[in-house]
Scaffold this motif. Structure first.
Motif, PDB file in Angstrom:
ATOM      1  N   SER A 255      98.249 -33.676   5.887  1.00  0.00           N
ATOM      2  CA  SER A 255      97.730 -35.004   6.221  1.00  0.00           C
ATOM      3  C   SER A 255      96.317 -34.877   6.767  1.00  0.00           C
ATOM      4  O   SER A 255      96.051 -34.024   7.612  1.00  0.00           O
ATOM      5  N   THR A 256      95.446 -35.714   6.264  1.00  0.00           N
ATOM      6  CA  THR A 256      94.065 -35.752   6.746  1.00  0.00           C
ATOM      7  C   THR A 256      93.882 -37.016   7.569  1.00  0.00           C
ATOM      8  O   THR A 256      94.115 -38.125   7.078  1.00  0.00           O
ATOM      9  N   THR A 257      93.498 -36.846   8.832  1.00  0.00           N
ATOM     10  CA  THR A 257      93.379 -37.983   9.742  1.00  0.00           C
ATOM     11  C   THR A 257      91.915 -38.307   9.996  1.00  0.00           C
ATOM     12  O   THR A 257      91.109 -37.419  10.277  1.00  0.00           O
ATOM     13  N   SER A 258      91.587 -39.582   9.867  1.00  0.00           N
ATOM     14  CA  SER A 258      90.219 -40.028  10.155  1.00  0.00           C
ATOM     15  C   SER A 258      90.272 -41.169  11.166  1.00  0.00           C
ATOM     16  O   SER A 258      91.195 -41.987  11.156  1.00  0.00           O
ATOM     17  N   VAL A 259      89.289 -41.208  12.031  1.00  0.00           N
ATOM     18  CA  VAL A 259      89.215 -42.245  13.060  1.00  0.00           C
ATOM     19  C   VAL A 259      88.588 -43.492  12.449  1.00  0.00           C
ATOM     20  O   VAL A 259      87.504 -43.458  11.885  1.00  0.00           O
ATOM     21  N   ILE A 260      89.292 -44.609  12.542  1.00  0.00           N
ATOM     22  CA  ILE A 260      88.777 -45.883  12.040  1.00  0.00           C
ATOM     23  C   ILE A 260      88.021 -46.616  13.139  1.00  0.00           C
ATOM     24  O   ILE A 260      86.938 -47.163  12.930  1.00  0.00           O
ATOM     25  N   GLU A 261      88.626 -46.627  14.310  1.00  0.00           N
ATOM     26  CA  GLU A 261      88.042 -47.378  15.415  1.00  0.00           C
ATOM     27  C   GLU A 261      88.436 -46.709  16.721  1.00  0.00           C
ATOM     28  O   GLU A 261      89.618 -46.479  16.976  1.00  0.00           O
ATOM     29  N   LYS A 262      87.480 -46.361  17.539  1.00  0.00           N
ATOM     30  CA  LYS A 262      87.753 -45.710  18.819  1.00  0.00           C
ATOM     31  C   LYS A 262      87.310 -46.632  19.947  1.00  0.00           C
ATOM     32  O   LYS A 262      86.191 -47.146  19.947  1.00  0.00           O
ATOM     33  N   VAL A 263      88.218 -46.854  20.894  1.00  0.00           N
ATOM     34  CA  VAL A 263      87.898 -47.767  21.999  1.00  0.00           C
ATOM     35  C   VAL A 263      87.111 -47.034  23.075  1.00  0.00           C
ATOM     36  O   VAL A 263      87.276 -45.825  23.279  1.00  0.00           O
ATOM     37  N   LEU A 264      86.232 -47.760  23.745  1.00  0.00           N
ATOM     38  CA  LEU A 264      85.432 -47.160  24.812  1.00  0.00           C
ATOM     39  C   LEU A 264      86.282 -46.908  26.050  1.00  0.00           C
ATOM     40  O   LEU A 264      86.085 -45.923  26.769  1.00  0.00           O
ATOM     41  N   GLU A 265      87.221 -47.813  26.289  1.00  0.00           N
ATOM     42  CA  GLU A 265      88.100 -47.673  27.441  1.00  0.00           C
ATOM     43  C   GLU A 265      89.536 -47.606  26.943  1.00  0.00           C
ATOM     44  O   GLU A 265      89.979 -48.484  26.193  1.00  0.00           O
ATOM     45  N   ARG A 266      90.254 -46.567  27.329  1.00  0.00           N
ATOM     46  CA  ARG A 266      91.615 -46.336  26.825  1.00  0.00           C
ATOM     47  C   ARG A 266      92.501 -47.556  27.051  1.00  0.00           C
ATOM     48  O   ARG A 266      92.551 -48.117  28.136  1.00  0.00           O
ATOM     49  N   LYS A 267      93.206 -47.984  25.999  1.00  0.00           N
ATOM     50  CA  LYS A 267      94.052 -49.167  26.111  1.00  0.00           C
ATOM     51  C   LYS A 267      95.320 -48.845  26.896  1.00  0.00           C
ATOM     52  O   LYS A 267      95.896 -47.771  26.759  1.00  0.00           O
ATOM     53  N   THR A 268      95.736 -49.802  27.702  1.00  0.00           N
ATOM     54  CA  THR A 268      96.938 -49.646  28.514  1.00  0.00           C
ATOM     55  C   THR A 268      98.001 -50.643  28.058  1.00  0.00           C
ATOM     56  O   THR A 268      97.746 -51.523  27.215  1.00  0.00           O
ATOM     57  N   VAL A 269      99.184 -50.517  28.623  1.00  0.00           N
ATOM     58  CA  VAL A 269     100.257 -51.474  28.343  1.00  0.00           C
ATOM     59  C   VAL A 269      99.796 -52.888  28.676  1.00  0.00           C
ATOM     60  O   VAL A 269     100.143 -53.858  27.998  1.00  0.00           O
ATOM     61  N   GLY A 270      98.983 -53.005  29.705  1.00  0.00           N
ATOM     62  CA  GLY A 270      98.463 -54.313  30.095  1.00  0.00           C
ATOM     63  C   GLY A 270      97.633 -54.987  29.027  1.00  0.00           C
ATOM     64  O   GLY A 270      97.454 -56.217  29.054  1.00  0.00           O
ATOM     65  N   ASP A 271      97.113 -54.223  28.058  1.00  0.00           N
ATOM     66  CA  ASP A 271      96.293 -54.781  26.984  1.00  0.00           C
ATOM     67  C   ASP A 271      97.124 -55.201  25.776  1.00  0.00           C
ATOM     68  O   ASP A 271      96.571 -55.662  24.784  1.00  0.00           O
ATOM     69  N   THR A 272      98.439 -55.025  25.826  1.00  0.00           N
ATOM     70  CA  THR A 272      99.302 -55.274  24.674  1.00  0.00           C
ATOM     71  C   THR A 272     100.082 -56.576  24.823  1.00  0.00           C
ATOM     72  O   THR A 272     100.064 -57.219  25.873  1.00  0.00           O
ATOM     73  N   ASP A 273     100.801 -56.935  23.763  1.00  0.00           N
ATOM     74  CA  ASP A 273     101.663 -58.119  23.815  1.00  0.00           C
ATOM     75  C   ASP A 273     102.771 -57.942  24.847  1.00  0.00           C
ATOM     76  O   ASP A 273     103.152 -58.910  25.525  1.00  0.00           O
TER      77      ASP A 273
END
Length: 657
Positions: free
Chosen positions: A611-629
């Motif tokens: 498997s070849t993995t490529s980064v599509i989008e990297k966030v500046l600040e790590r996402k937490t559970v608080g950022d999710t639904d």
């Protein structure tokens, strides 16, 4: 902590009284608030997105076991500096296939006791890393009951801590001494697999072409957290399970086309004898050359078996075309007159007129067709489809799978800033949403998708007093306005009976070209109430021609089309064997997979899917559970718990001691 007015507390008193049944005093409510606020700051769980699996259960099973390469990366992260490459490969294959790998290792190892101790120690380290971003409570729920205490102690104790070192080591020693090491390794490997994929999204088309959709459905039913967005091949089987005869005929035809009788007979207990008996009699002199089954690379069938499948294939195809012709006559609102082809045939010259052009048919064998009423089933054909309908309706396993697909599935899903649907949204040439009129109602965009989701459920669950009937599931399978299909026609008849390839062409609807424009993709996201600057559309359905340089990333990153060719039938087109989109706390990554060789090679030689993995989008600040639904729901719980605490303190709600 938010301060509430006394009037607000009194207004919500009835709800707070109900909440107090679970959190009976200030202490319990406070503890829960502390717990929930802490959870909000954990890294978000890892989501995996797969699409268009098309019955390829062996490759799918391996991707689930290796988490699209994530498991091996975790081993490298934790042990890469201390273990040679061969040991890492062996440990990875052990996690993927623990039972089989253990049997192989025991044949070649003389001192298993030491091997067990070292291996369990390494597995614990990998599992500890996989569990590090979850609460102890969530990890505890993932542990097998019979080993829960031991695993929890090993995961949460530092083996190098002076006071606990002997305690830690003795747990492992005793597991080995009591001959429970094999079972412990098997269960621990399953925990690693589970914790590596926190949530799984299937963006449609579990069914058709490959040999094992029923095995895939069994895996999904047992998965701890999954949702599905229906594809047109899924809705075909949903219609078959609802008893729709046209859907049944299509599902059986596709199984016969790809020599997948095992799905029907062994997987779902469908009785194929009536069709086989009829086909051998009705088409006994017809070679049915265009209906020979498509065999997989290593599949071998005798000539007699191939001839039987070909005759059954043609027999059910003709039943299908007759049934579909009748549906179109009965439902003019489907606007599918271009699919009424049986009455366009000249049965003297064996030609057909399509869109004003005449084409020569490649056969003159239509023994069950009455040229005066070519859409009418013969008595024998009616008997065959009635028997098949009974088998589909009474297949307990099929009904279980389809009910799960309804329970966990939908036409579209909004989840953590991503809009998921299998194929398309009906759209005009100018990029505006197309208004579709059906069953006396008009709708477009999200409202249309919602209506179709509702009608699809009624078609299965409301067999009586249902305004649309099971035929709506067939409509979703192949209509130009179906968001699950999105082509001008399904040219099955033309491909079977016309050698000239011109009428074979199936043209995609405007969505597929228009949505590649960023402005249109953003318009779609806005239609569904999503932030167009911070959201994505995730689709499958259309194989991405990777070998020709086509990218799955479109509309300046707003659209991700992740059909990379799980189905072997598409791999010549895509050049790869599937994609997995991975969304973790650091952003979006796309893993492209090469074809999977075999389970035997994975176990014996450690040959993994590359498997070849490529980064599509990297966030500046790590996402937490608080950022999710889920975080949004937890914040709402915190809001009402804090309201309850204040109601207790003001005496508006009484504590229960």
């Amino acid at each position: 902590m938010k301060l509430f007015k006394e009037s607000e507390l009194i207004e919500k008193k009835e709800y707070l009284e109900l909440l107090s049944e679970k959190f009976s005093n200030i202490s319990f409510a406070t503890s829960e608030v502390v717990n929930l606020k802490a959870i909000l700051n954990l890294p978000k769980g890892t989501e995996h997105f797969l699409t268009d699996i098309h019955g390829e259960h062996i490759a799918f099973n391996h991707v689930m076991r290796n988490a699209s390469g994530v498991v091996k990366r975790k081993i490298n992260d934790v042990l890469g500096k201390t273990l040679p490459k061969d040991d890492i490969t062996e440990l990875a294959s052990l996690i993927y296939y623990p039972e089989e790998k253990l049997q192989l290792i025991k044949k070649n190892k003389t001192d298993m006791a030491d091997w067990y101790k070292v291996t369990i120690y390494r597995l614990i380290q990998v599992c500890r890393d996989a569990s590090s971003k979850y609460t102890r409570s969530k990890v505890r729920k993932a542990l097998p009951k019979d080993f829960s205490y031991m695993m929890e102690e090993l995961l949460h104790e530092d083996e190098e801590r002076f006071n606990k070192k002997n305690y830690y080591n003795k747990i492992i020693d005793t597991i080995v001494e009591l001959e429970r090491a094999d079972e412990f390794i098997v269960r621990l490997s399953a925990v690693i697999q589970r914790l590596t994929i926190d949530h799984l999204h299937i963006i449609g088309d579990v069914y058709d072409r490959g040999p094992g959709p029923h095995f895939i459905m069994d895996t999904l039913i047992n998965h701890h957290s999954v949702d599905l967005q229906w594809g047109n091949h899924d809705v075909l089987w949903m219609g078959a399970a609802a008893g729709d005869k046209a859907c049944i005929a299509n599902a059986v035809r596709i199984c016969l086309r790809y020599s997948n009788m095992d799905i029907l007979e062994d997987g779902y207990g469908i009785n194929m004898l009536p069709l086989a008996t009829f086909a051998m009699r009705a088409y006994r002199t017809d070679p049915c050359e265009k209906f020979m089954p498509k065999l997989s690379e290593n599949e071998i069938l005798s000539d007699s078996d191939k001839n039987l499948l070909a005759k059954m294939h043609k027999a059910i195809s003709m039943i299908q075309f007759k049934l579909e012709h009748s549906i179109v006559m009965d439902h003019p609102d489907f606007l599918m007159e271009n699919r009424q082809l049986l009455d366009k045939i000249d049965y003297d010259k064996f030609t057909i007129n399509i869109d004003g052009e005449t084409y020569q048919l490649n056969t003159n064998s239509f023994p069950t067709v009455d040229p005066e009423k070519p859409w009418e089933l013969t008595e024998e054909e009616l008997h065959v489809i009635d028997r098949l309908q009974t088998s589909f309706l009474t297949s307990d396993k099929l009904q279980k799978h389809i009910r799960f697909m309804y329970a966990k599935g939908s036409i579209y899903l909004k989840h953590n800033g991503n809009l998921l649907f299998h194929a398309s949204i009906p759209m005009n040439q100018d990029g505006t949403f197309k208004t579709v009129e059906l069953y006396g109602e008009k709708a477009s965009g999200m409202a249309l998708m919602d209506k179709m989701d509702k009608w699809a459920r009624e078609a299965y669950f409301s067999l009586e007093n249902n305004p649309c009937g099971t035929e709506f599931l067939w409509y979703l399978w192949c209509n130009i306005n179906s968001p699950l299909f999105g082509k001008d026609k399904m040219a099955t008849f033309e491909r079977y009976f016309i050698t000239d390839k011109k009428p074979h062409k199936e043209r995609y609807t405007p969505y597929f070209t228009m949505v590649s424009e960023e402005r249109v993709a953003k318009m779609v996201l806005e239609e569904f109430g999503m932030d167009p600057d911070d959201s994505h559309i995730i689709n499958g359905h259309v194989p991405v021609k990777t070998r020709d340089g086509e990218s799955p990333i479109k509309a300046n990153g707003k659209l991700l089309v992740i059909d990379g060719g799980f189905a072997k039938a598409y791999q010549k087109t895509t050049g790869i064997a599937g994609y997995t989109l991975i969304y973790n706390s650091y952003g979006l990554q796309l893993a492209s997979h090469e074809p999977f060789e075999s389970v035997d090679r994975a176990i014996n030689d450690g040959i993994d899917i590359r498997s070849t993995t490529s980064v599509i989008e990297k966030v500046l600040e790590r996402k937490t559970v608080g950022d999710t639904d889920i975080g949004t729901k937890l914040k709402k719980q915190i809001y009402y718990l804090e309201m309850l605490i204040q109601a207790y303190r003001k005496g508006i709600v009484k504590e229960k001691l």
